[in-house]
Write an enzyme that holds these catalytic residues in place. Structure first.
Site, PDB file in Angstrom:
ATOM      1  N   VAL A   1       1.112   4.624   1.189  1.00  0.00           N
ATOM      2  CA  VAL A   1       1.630   5.348   2.381  1.00  0.00           C
ATOM      3  C   VAL A   1       2.664   4.542   3.371  1.00  0.00           C
ATOM      4  CG1 VAL A   1       0.967   6.582   4.651  1.00  0.00           C
ATOM      5  CG2 VAL A   1      -0.467   6.881   2.682  1.00  0.00           C
ATOM      6  N   CYS A   2       1.867   3.105   3.488  1.00  0.00           N
ATOM      7  CA  CYS A   2       2.802   2.339   4.270  1.00  0.00           C
ATOM      8  C   CYS A   2       4.529   1.942   3.672  1.00  0.00           C
ATOM      9  CB  CYS A   2       2.090   0.854   4.405  1.00  0.00           C
ATOM     10  SG  CYS A   2       0.700   1.194   5.209  1.00  0.00           S
ATOM     11  N   THR A   3       4.297   1.826   2.280  1.00  0.00           N
ATOM     12  CA  THR A   3       5.488   1.936   1.563  1.00  0.00           C
ATOM     13  C   THR A   3       6.504   2.895   1.963  1.00  0.00           C
ATOM     14  OG1 THR A   3       4.788   0.601  -0.058  1.00  0.00           O
ATOM     15  CG2 THR A   3       6.679   1.365  -0.600  1.00  0.00           C
TER      16      THR A   3
ATOM     17  N   LEU B   1       7.732   2.664   5.771  1.00  0.00           N
ATOM     18  CA  LEU B   1       8.546   1.666   6.316  1.00  0.00           C
ATOM     19  C   LEU B   1      10.210   2.083   5.539  1.00  0.00           C
ATOM     20  CD1 LEU B   1       6.023   0.239   7.138  1.00  0.00           C
ATOM     21  CD2 LEU B   1       7.245  -2.070   7.047  1.00  0.00           C
TER      22      LEU B   1
ATOM     23  N   THR C   1       0.915  -1.142  -0.044  1.00  0.00           N
ATOM     24  CA  THR C   1      -0.063  -0.100  -0.038  1.00  0.00           C
ATOM     25  C   THR C   1       0.952   1.158  -0.007  1.00  0.00           C
ATOM     26  OG1 THR C   1      -0.127  -0.237   2.502  1.00  0.00           O
ATOM     27  CG2 THR C   1      -2.001  -1.040   1.223  1.00  0.00           C
TER      28      THR C   1
END
Length: 221
Positions: free
Chosen positions: A45-47, A50, A43
């Site tokens: 934003v998560c990429t 992290l 996804t």
């Protein structure tokens, strides 16, 4: 929402990660630890999050802090997704483990459930939760951030908050609004002037306020 919050001890859960299985207390040990969740692998934003967390690993290493991610996806998915994260953030490696929670049990116990957002099957999504756990043998949450799935974290604020916690624990002080490393800190109102002089021989400044109460005192540590 019920669940883990500031002052609570992290439950000693058995977890499966892309770097092996372990109990949380064994991983945390006597270290400062940041446990953070992301709503889903692959996804956008998560990429970015992290990848940014990986980029900040040197800053966390300086502060002797461990990192532990969490997602409801499985280990195979984590390992494939890490390739995307590292491609998006060149020169950075996702060196920290990521917990898999396909049954969505761990997220409930760590208070990382978004109360509003659901996936296509109607299951609750992870929130962007982040717990900073202290090193004082109590495995205790010292600070928590909770963002909705739509809002990415600011890693500079995570580091700033961590610096504040470490400073406060070491010197028994507090940090004022917008404090950053190197700025003056404040002395607890419960400490008398005589105690403050003994505790802070470098001196302190008392702000002259209309109330004439000498509770706002700044020092450098």
């Amino acid at each position: 929402m019920p669940g883990l919050t500031i002052g609570d001890s992290v439950p000693n859960l058995q977890v499966q990660t892309n770097q092996g299985n372990f109990k949380l207390h064994d991983f945390i040990g006597d270290n400062w630890t940041i446990i953070f969740s992301h709503p889903g692998d692959f996804t956008p934003v998560c990429t970015t999050e992290l990848g940014k967390m990986a980029a900040y690993v040197p800053e966390f290493d300086k502060r002797e802090v461990k990192l532990l991610g969490l997602s409801c996806d499985d280990v195979k998915s984590h390992n494939e997704w890490i390739k995307d994260i590292e491609a998006y953030t060149p020169g950075c490696k996702v060196s920290y483990p990521i917990i898999a929670d396909p049954n969505r049990e761990i997220i409930k116990q760590l208070n990382m459930v978004d109360p509003d957002e659901k996936d296509s099957s109607g299951k609750q999504l992870l929130s962007r939760a982040l717990h900073i756990v202290g090193p004082d043998h109590q495995v205790q949450v010292k600070l928590s951030f909770l963002y909705p799935a739509s809002t990415g974290r600011n890693m500079d604020e995570v580091v700033r908050a961590l610096d504040s916690l470490q400073k406060a624990m070491k010197h028994k002080v507090a940090t004022p609004a917008n404090w950053k490393q190197g700025d003056p800190v404040v002395i607890s109102p419960s400490m008398s002037s005589d105690q403050a002089k003994e505790t802070f021989p470098q001196g302190f400044e008392t702000v002259d306020l209309p109330s004439k109460k000498e509770y706002l005192r700044f020092t450098n540590v």
